[in-house]
Write a protein that holds these residues in place. Structure first.
Motif, PDB file in Angstrom:
ATOM      1  N   UNK A 177       0.811  -1.232   0.000  1.00 20.41           N
ATOM      2  CA  UNK A 177       0.000   0.000   0.000  1.00 20.41           C
ATOM      3  C   UNK A 177       0.844   1.281   0.000  1.00 20.41           C
ATOM      4  N   UNK A 178       1.655   1.442  -1.033  1.00 20.40           N
ATOM      5  CA  UNK A 178       2.498   2.625  -1.133  1.00 20.40           C
ATOM      6  C   UNK A 178       1.994   3.539  -2.249  1.00 20.40           C
ATOM      7  N   UNK A 179       2.701   4.650  -2.421  1.00 22.69           N
ATOM      8  CA  UNK A 179       2.280   5.677  -3.376  1.00 22.69           C
ATOM      9  C   UNK A 179       2.896   5.396  -4.749  1.00 22.69           C
ATOM     10  N   UNK A 180       2.281   4.483  -5.497  1.00 19.05           N
ATOM     11  CA  UNK A 180       2.801   4.105  -6.812  1.00 19.05           C
ATOM     12  C   UNK A 180       1.627   3.704  -7.711  1.00 19.05           C
ATOM     13  N   UNK A 181       1.941   3.490  -8.989  1.00 23.05           N
ATOM     14  CA  UNK A 181       0.928   3.091  -9.950  1.00 23.05           C
ATOM     15  C   UNK A 181       1.581   2.223 -11.026  1.00 23.05           C
ATOM     16  N   UNK A 213      10.822   8.616  -3.085  1.00 26.98           N
ATOM     17  CA  UNK A 213      11.018   8.052  -1.746  1.00 26.98           C
ATOM     18  C   UNK A 213      10.213   6.776  -1.522  1.00 26.98           C
ATOM     19  N   UNK A 214       9.112   6.603  -2.260  1.00 29.70           N
ATOM     20  CA  UNK A 214       8.275   5.415  -2.090  1.00 29.70           C
ATOM     21  C   UNK A 214       8.861   4.194  -2.796  1.00 29.70           C
ATOM     22  N   UNK A 216      11.867   3.019  -2.824  1.00 27.79           N
ATOM     23  CA  UNK A 216      12.734   2.238  -1.939  1.00 27.79           C
ATOM     24  C   UNK A 216      11.908   1.299  -1.054  1.00 27.79           C
ATOM     25  N   UNK A 217      10.813   1.809  -0.517  1.00 27.64           N
ATOM     26  CA  UNK A 217       9.959   0.987   0.351  1.00 27.64           C
ATOM     27  C   UNK A 217       9.316  -0.153  -0.440  1.00 27.64           C
ATOM     28  N   UNK A 218       8.820   0.169  -1.623  1.00 28.24           N
ATOM     29  CA  UNK A 218       8.169  -0.839  -2.456  1.00 28.24           C
ATOM     30  C   UNK A 218       9.149  -1.939  -2.833  1.00 28.24           C
ATOM     31  N   UNK A 219      10.333  -1.555  -3.296  1.00 24.16           N
ATOM     32  CA  UNK A 219      11.325  -2.553  -3.694  1.00 24.16           C
ATOM     33  C   UNK A 219      11.786  -3.392  -2.507  1.00 24.16           C
ATOM     34  N   UNK A 220      11.895  -2.790  -1.354  1.00 19.19           N
ATOM     35  CA  UNK A 220      12.297  -3.544  -0.155  1.00 19.19           C
ATOM     36  C   UNK A 220      11.279  -4.619   0.163  1.00 19.19           C
TER      37      UNK A 220
END
Length: 452
Positions: A177-181, A213-214, A216-220
């Motif tokens: 649930x991050x800020x991506x599309x 910045x999002x 990095x979180x998504x890939x992690x």
């Protein structure tokens, strides 16, 4: 629009092809009669044979009526002088290819101002920048940036063991649930602009737009490598290698460069003393093994021969190097490299042709919503366009879900001041917004073109 292209080498021809597809009237100028004859036989252009610094040659080419004059010969000095003369003779906008690091490192601003250049282009530097961004995030096969690098479009391939294999995009959003599309998917050579019901499959190439910045979180959370490659081997001491080595070393990476020519190897070390420079043949895999290729985080093959770059890259990939990047300019070799499993391929001549297309569109556009950035995505099957929403745009404050958008198109990002919005159907476009659009449609010049 009338455009004069001076210098019809490999890059010049690629630029001509791209601009012809955009519908421009092209005049090709080269001092080689055989080159001009070949170009006029193949392409619908006017050919002029002569020196690009000769008054009569430029007059014959109609330089006084040229809306864009581009000098991309192999000589920086000839390009600069040619643009200076063309401007004095009445060309509206002039662009020079300037590759020499000495010009680009210190005096480029002065040169552009003194010669009244509209723009200078350096394919080696641009290629190095693209390489550097990929090496900062090795899981990606391509990265495009928008709005001064606050917003990114990242392409990656879904492998057989990926958790996303068989996952619906709606479910992916719930799990991550991050800020991506997910804005584009390439599957079996076909491009999809997906909705929430689209199901991902192993082998897909997916395009993700996200706040930097999002990512990095998504890939992690997806167990993808998001840290910069720290040990990089570069094959070939070219200008691109020079720019890339400087960037990587400034970013804290260790760089080992393999250059066959002794003089070039010495010159490279003089220019980049913090690099480790090996005077040897990069095609000698025993040499690469001895220099620790298996311990590298990444290998970048930048020799002047596509075939050699492909073979070196294949051997490096087979040896287990986590990230392998290959420079390939010829289209027929590009598809060969893909079939061999080489995922990340860059083409300097493609990079520069995209720049000319974007610049020509911006000049052609007379409305207020101008193109700021234009990038080709998904092996050229899609375009990512960044517009500034000017006062002439007639659809402000209308939710995206209520706009009649053209098919195969997605508004994938809105940058409002310093705020980056990954839009939903309820978001609106406001005056002054930077709007990123992903589309299969070609030739869009203005933000209003997204409306049916």
């Amino acid at each position: 629009m009338k455009i004069i292209i001076v210098g019809c080498g490999k890059i010049g021809i690629t630029v001509i092809e791209s601009l012809l597809r955009e519908g421009h009237d092209i005049v090709a100028v080269d001092n080689n009669a055989e080159v001009i004859r070949s170009i006029t036989d193949i392409y619908d252009v006017i050919g002029v044979c002569g020196s690009c610094t000769d008054f009569d040659t430029l007059k014959e080419a109609g330089v006084d009526k040229a809306e864009l004059y581009a000098a991309i010969t192999g000589s920086d000095e000839v390009n600069m002088l040619s643009c200076f003369i063309a401007k004095k003779m009445g060309a509206s906008h002039t662009v020079a290819r300037i590759r020499n690091p000495e010009y680009n490192d210190s005096s480029l601003g002065f040169i552009r101002q003194s010669l009244d250049l509209s723009m200078s282009v350096n394919p080696d530097l641009l290629a190095a920048l693209e390489l550097y961004h990929i090496l900062k995030m090795p899981s990606a096969v391509n990265i495009e940036t928008f709005s001064r690098r606050n917003f990114e479009m990242i392409e990656l391939n879904l492998r057989e063991n990926s958790d996303l294999d068989g996952m619906k995009l709606l479910d992916m959003k719930k799990k991550y649930p991050y800020n991506y599309l997910i804005c584009a998917v390439l599957r079996d050579e076909k491009l999809y602009i997906p909705d929430g019901t689209f199901v991902l499959r192993a082998g897909d190439r997916i395009g993700i737009t996200a706040v930097t910045t999002e990512v990095q979180k998504l890939f992690r959370d997806m167990s993808l490598t998001s840290k910069q490659a720290k040990n990089v081997m570069v094959i070939g001491g070219s200008r691109t290698a020079y720019y890339l080595a400087k960037m990587l070393i400034s970013g804290g990476s260790e760089v080992k460069v393999v250059e066959k020519d002794h003089v070039k190897a010495v010159q490279f070390l003089d220019r980049v003393p913090k690099a480790i420079v090996i005077n040897g043949d990069g095609a000698d895999f025993e040499l690469l093994l001895g220099e620790g290729i298996k311990d590298m985080d990444a290998l970048v093959s930048l020799t002047g021969m596509d075939e050699q770059n492909i073979l070196i890259s294949y051997a490096a990939s087979d040896a287990g190097v986590p990230k392998v990047i290959t420079k390939v300019n010829r289209p027929e070799y590009y598809s060969m490299a893909k079939k061999l499993g080489l995922e990340t391929i860059i083409s300097p001549k493609k990079i520069i042709s995209d720049i000319f297309v974007r610049y020509a569109r911006a000049l052609k556009n007379s409305l207020g919503s101008n193109i700021e950035t234009m990038n080709k995505l998904m092996d050229g099957r899609a375009e990512a366009l960044e517009f500034i929403a000017g006062q002439d745009f007639k659809y402000f404050d209308i939710p995206l879900k209520d706009m009649k958008l053209k098919p195969n198109l997605l508004v994938s990002g809105i940058i409002r001041g310093r705020k980056v919005i990954i839009p939903t159907g309820d978001d609106v476009i406001m005056a002054g917004d930077r709007v990123v659009v992903i589309t299969e449609n070609q030739g869009m010049n203005d933000l209003s073109d997204i409306i049916r």
